[in-house]
Design a protein around this motif. Sequence first.
Motif, mmCIF file in Angstrom:
data_model
loop_
_atom_site.group_PDB
_atom_site.id
_atom_site.type_symbol
_atom_site.label_atom_id
_atom_site.label_comp_id
_atom_site.label_asym_id
_atom_site.label_seq_id
_atom_site.Cartn_x
_atom_site.Cartn_y
_atom_site.Cartn_z
ATOM 1 N N SER A 28 -24.143 15.663 25.276
ATOM 2 C CA SER A 28 -24.709 16.222 24.055
ATOM 3 C C SER A 28 -24.440 15.319 22.867
ATOM 4 N N LEU A 29 -23.253 14.733 22.841
ATOM 5 C CA LEU A 29 -22.907 13.832 21.749
ATOM 6 C C LEU A 29 -23.825 12.617 21.740
ATOM 7 N N ARG A 30 -24.093 12.052 22.916
ATOM 8 C CA ARG A 30 -24.999 10.910 22.995
ATOM 9 C C ARG A 30 -26.405 11.290 22.531
ATOM 10 N N THR A 31 -26.826 12.496 22.891
ATOM 11 C CA THR A 31 -28.155 12.956 22.469
ATOM 12 C C THR A 31 -28.225 13.084 20.959
ATOM 13 N N ARG A 32 -27.221 13.692 20.361
ATOM 14 C CA ARG A 32 -27.202 13.879 18.912
ATOM 15 C C ARG A 32 -27.196 12.529 18.197
ATOM 16 N N MET A 33 -26.395 11.592 18.701
ATOM 17 C CA MET A 33 -26.332 10.274 18.081
ATOM 18 C C MET A 33 -27.659 9.535 18.216
ATOM 19 N N ALA A 34 -28.317 9.670 19.374
ATOM 20 C CA ALA A 34 -29.617 9.033 19.567
ATOM 21 C C ALA A 34 -30.649 9.590 18.593
ATOM 22 N N LEU A 35 -30.637 10.884 18.379
ATOM 23 C CA LEU A 35 -31.557 11.505 17.437
ATOM 24 C C LEU A 35 -31.256 11.083 16.003
ATOM 25 N N GLN A 36 -29.988 11.012 15.656
ATOM 26 C CA GLN A 36 -29.614 10.564 14.316
ATOM 27 C C GLN A 36 -30.074 9.140 14.067
ATOM 28 N N ASP A 37 -29.833 8.257 15.042
ATOM 29 C CA ASP A 37 -30.236 6.858 14.889
ATOM 30 C C ASP A 37 -31.754 6.729 14.835
ATOM 31 N N ALA A 38 -32.455 7.514 15.633
ATOM 32 C CA ALA A 38 -33.916 7.479 15.606
ATOM 33 C C ALA A 38 -34.443 7.909 14.243
ATOM 34 N N LEU A 39 -33.855 8.931 13.677
ATOM 35 C CA LEU A 39 -34.275 9.399 12.356
ATOM 36 C C LEU A 39 -34.109 8.302 11.318
ATOM 37 N N MET A 40 -32.973 7.608 11.327
ATOM 38 C CA MET A 40 -32.737 6.563 10.340
ATOM 39 C C MET A 40 -33.704 5.402 10.529
ATOM 40 N N ARG A 41 -33.949 4.998 11.772
ATOM 41 C CA ARG A 41 -34.880 3.888 12.030
ATOM 42 C C ARG A 41 -36.286 4.232 11.549
ATOM 43 N N LEU A 42 -36.741 5.431 11.871
ATOM 44 C CA LEU A 42 -38.087 5.838 11.485
ATOM 45 C C LEU A 42 -38.210 6.027 9.975
ATOM 46 N N THR A 43 -37.146 6.497 9.347
ATOM 47 C CA THR A 43 -37.179 6.663 7.886
ATOM 48 C C THR A 43 -37.366 5.320 7.207
ATOM 49 N N VAL A 44 -36.676 4.288 7.682
ATOM 50 C CA VAL A 44 -36.833 2.948 7.122
ATOM 51 C C VAL A 44 -38.235 2.418 7.392
#
Length: 209
Positions: A28-44
Amino acid sequence: MSDTEHWPGFDRKKHGATPAGEAIDRRSLRTRMALQDALMRLTVARGYDDLSVAEIADAANVGRSTFYAHFTDKDDLLRSSLSALRDILAQEQAATRQDGPDGLFGFTRFLTRHMAEQQVLIRAMMRGRSGAILMDYIHHAIADILRAELAPGTRPSNSAFDTEFSVQFLVGGYLSVLTWWLERGAAEPPERIEKAFRAVALRGLDQAA
């Protein structure tokens, strides 16, 4: 350092993806981190406001149902990404308390430097609704630290009203200076900005005491 590698030097596996008091397994932690990183990449890359949950989930290589198992919407995901920042600021402040008066507002040393390092990400966030969420989160995190530092009785004649007045004044002042500096391209070194702010803030507190 990549502009999506937010909150450097912080153990995200320990703090960054988990709400306070909530146990979480490694998957679950890996999933949450992947989603967080995806959000930041897409926001940029594309900006925050037009992003959909489906696009964020796809970028993190998870399904929409998995996304909703962890977060209610993308704003909830963003706040989770920012939760590490509060812990970092508290750690930075605790590390400077042994410096006595020189350690007051020590959190500004990390935050000012970090905002300069992450200018591309911060600018992208400030262009959308994410900017209001970011600034609100930072405002509350800083205010909590300052309330502890300026609690009634810790300085001469500071009542509860005086303390909260000082907290709100200092938070507003710091964020205004930070925004002004970043909008100008962070031309001055972060050390100059945070030292100048701390000097003015400490002088103001001394005069108000």
